[in-house]
Design a protein around this motif. Sequence first.
Motif, mmCIF file in Angstrom:
data_model
loop_
_atom_site.group_PDB
_atom_site.id
_atom_site.type_symbol
_atom_site.label_atom_id
_atom_site.label_comp_id
_atom_site.label_asym_id
_atom_site.label_seq_id
_atom_site.Cartn_x
_atom_site.Cartn_y
_atom_site.Cartn_z
ATOM 1 N N GLU A 114 29.297 30.637 49.909
ATOM 2 C CA GLU A 114 29.321 31.716 48.381
ATOM 3 C C GLU A 114 30.862 31.926 48.320
ATOM 4 O OE1 GLU A 114 25.435 33.029 47.792
ATOM 5 O OE2 GLU A 114 24.466 31.262 47.317
ATOM 6 N N ALA A 115 31.049 32.319 47.062
ATOM 7 C CA ALA A 115 32.033 33.419 47.287
ATOM 8 C C ALA A 115 33.086 33.626 45.865
ATOM 9 C CB ALA A 115 33.622 31.806 47.929
ATOM 10 N N PRO A 116 33.008 34.480 45.623
ATOM 11 C CA PRO A 116 33.432 35.160 44.124
ATOM 12 C C PRO A 116 34.432 34.231 43.633
ATOM 13 C CG PRO A 116 33.928 36.737 45.395
ATOM 14 C CD PRO A 116 33.649 35.461 46.749
ATOM 15 N N VAL A 117 34.170 34.029 41.917
ATOM 16 C CA VAL A 117 34.804 32.920 41.195
ATOM 17 C C VAL A 117 36.218 33.297 41.580
ATOM 18 C CG1 VAL A 117 35.786 32.073 38.784
ATOM 19 C CG2 VAL A 117 33.610 33.146 39.925
ATOM 20 N N GLU A 118 36.677 34.170 41.646
ATOM 21 C CA GLU A 118 38.467 34.428 42.106
ATOM 22 C C GLU A 118 38.550 34.355 43.124
ATOM 23 O OE1 GLU A 118 36.366 38.677 42.807
ATOM 24 O OE2 GLU A 118 36.087 36.495 41.132
ATOM 25 N N HIS A 119 37.774 34.490 44.524
ATOM 26 C CA HIS A 119 38.331 33.449 45.962
ATOM 27 C C HIS A 119 37.960 32.250 46.424
ATOM 28 C CE1 HIS A 119 39.867 37.766 46.409
ATOM 29 N NE2 HIS A 119 38.674 38.346 46.489
ATOM 30 N N ALA A 120 36.820 31.491 45.210
ATOM 31 C CA ALA A 120 36.306 30.437 45.325
ATOM 32 C C ALA A 120 37.556 29.031 46.027
ATOM 33 C CB ALA A 120 35.597 29.643 44.898
ATOM 34 N N ALA A 121 38.810 28.559 45.100
ATOM 35 C CA ALA A 121 39.712 27.666 45.107
ATOM 36 C C ALA A 121 39.927 28.234 46.298
ATOM 37 C CB ALA A 121 40.158 28.138 43.869
ATOM 38 N N SER A 122 40.960 29.789 46.513
ATOM 39 C CA SER A 122 41.790 29.497 48.399
ATOM 40 C C SER A 122 40.825 29.285 49.564
ATOM 41 C CB SER A 122 42.377 31.534 48.212
ATOM 42 O OG SER A 122 41.224 31.853 47.837
ATOM 43 N N MET A 123 39.414 29.627 49.284
ATOM 44 C CA MET A 123 38.499 29.823 50.263
ATOM 45 C C MET A 123 38.324 28.361 50.633
ATOM 46 S SD MET A 123 38.810 32.890 51.603
ATOM 47 C CE MET A 123 37.667 32.431 53.190
ATOM 48 N N GLU A 124 37.969 27.460 49.901
ATOM 49 C CA GLU A 124 37.368 26.398 50.323
ATOM 50 C C GLU A 124 38.648 25.610 50.065
ATOM 51 O OE1 GLU A 124 35.906 22.196 47.221
ATOM 52 O OE2 GLU A 124 36.975 24.734 45.474
ATOM 53 N N ALA A 125 40.271 25.996 50.270
ATOM 54 C CA ALA A 125 41.114 25.222 50.472
ATOM 55 C C ALA A 125 41.129 25.487 52.432
ATOM 56 C CB ALA A 125 42.814 25.105 50.139
ATOM 57 N N ARG A 126 41.323 27.334 52.650
ATOM 58 C CA ARG A 126 42.031 27.995 53.446
ATOM 59 C C ARG A 126 40.379 27.500 54.745
ATOM 60 N NH1 ARG A 126 41.403 34.033 55.070
ATOM 61 N NH2 ARG A 126 41.819 33.743 57.235
ATOM 62 N N MET A 127 39.365 27.088 54.890
ATOM 63 C CA MET A 127 38.888 26.575 55.476
ATOM 64 C C MET A 127 39.081 25.627 56.177
ATOM 65 S SD MET A 127 36.269 28.782 56.530
ATOM 66 C CE MET A 127 35.372 30.568 55.166
ATOM 67 N N PRO A 128 38.851 24.030 55.309
ATOM 68 C CA PRO A 128 39.489 23.024 55.930
ATOM 69 C C PRO A 128 40.863 23.151 56.739
ATOM 70 C CG PRO A 128 38.623 22.242 54.040
ATOM 71 C CD PRO A 128 38.570 24.334 54.401
ATOM 72 N N ARG A 129 41.756 23.494 56.237
ATOM 73 C CA ARG A 129 43.152 23.324 56.513
ATOM 74 C C ARG A 129 43.915 24.158 57.504
ATOM 75 N NH1 ARG A 129 45.463 22.387 50.394
ATOM 76 N NH2 ARG A 129 44.984 24.660 50.833
ATOM 77 N N GLU A 130 42.873 25.692 57.645
ATOM 78 C CA GLU A 130 43.426 26.894 57.654
ATOM 79 C C GLU A 130 42.836 27.244 59.612
ATOM 80 O OE1 GLU A 130 44.975 30.359 55.438
ATOM 81 O OE2 GLU A 130 46.012 28.933 54.528
ATOM 82 N N ILE A 131 41.566 26.930 59.409
ATOM 83 C CA ILE A 131 40.309 26.909 60.364
ATOM 84 C C ILE A 131 40.008 25.723 61.293
ATOM 85 C CG2 ILE A 131 37.968 28.046 61.251
ATOM 86 C CD1 ILE A 131 38.710 29.337 58.721
ATOM 87 N N TYR A 132 39.124 24.493 60.680
ATOM 88 C CA TYR A 132 38.750 23.559 60.615
ATOM 89 C C TYR A 132 40.007 22.395 61.362
ATOM 90 C CZ TYR A 132 34.417 24.534 58.176
ATOM 91 O OH TYR A 132 33.752 25.554 57.684
ATOM 92 N N GLN A 133 40.755 22.096 60.617
ATOM 93 C CA GLN A 133 41.629 21.529 61.101
ATOM 94 C C GLN A 133 43.105 21.884 62.138
ATOM 95 O OE1 GLN A 133 42.297 18.128 60.875
ATOM 96 N NE2 GLN A 133 43.483 17.710 62.217
ATOM 97 N N PRO A 134 43.384 23.849 62.444
ATOM 98 C CA PRO A 134 43.877 23.354 63.830
ATOM 99 C C PRO A 134 43.241 23.720 65.010
ATOM 100 C CG PRO A 134 44.407 25.209 61.434
ATOM 101 C CD PRO A 134 43.163 24.217 61.034
ATOM 102 N N ALA A 135 41.920 24.096 64.574
ATOM 103 C CA ALA A 135 40.702 23.735 65.794
ATOM 104 C C ALA A 135 40.336 22.363 66.534
ATOM 105 C CB ALA A 135 39.694 24.331 65.473
#
Length: 150
Positions: A114-135
Amino acid sequence: MIHVMASSVLPASVSSVWGLIRDFGALGNWLPGVKSCAIEGDEPGDRVGAVRRLEMGDVGVIREQLLALSDVDHAVTFSIIEAALPIGNYRSTISLLPITDGDRTFIQWRGQFEAPVEHAASMEARMPREIYQPAFDRLAEILTSLETQS
């Protein structure tokens, strides 16, 4: 609840990949951006309930708890119990499947939070692109390096 996912094909057998990700305390060996990673207390890195403490370069300390580990299904599930990230109720699973054509591995990392509305889109994009894929990219580098050493 926000659901995210990334997947990749790694150039090694499931057993080789599992050997790298099975130890909950070894995340720092293959997740870029980790300054340090350690299991708290005297728990082994494969005991359900173990808590790891990550020091990340960009977001400070994150504490995660191992919820499930299956040597049969080659899957690990964990949750974030403390972080400076603008998310809550984070839970994710990393799972492996054999690709028998070429003895490769399909790896998938799914997360939900869950994420606050103001952070939802950025966190939704960040997880797969900046954390999962680099791993996944780092795991592929490690596995390719191990293969060349053999």
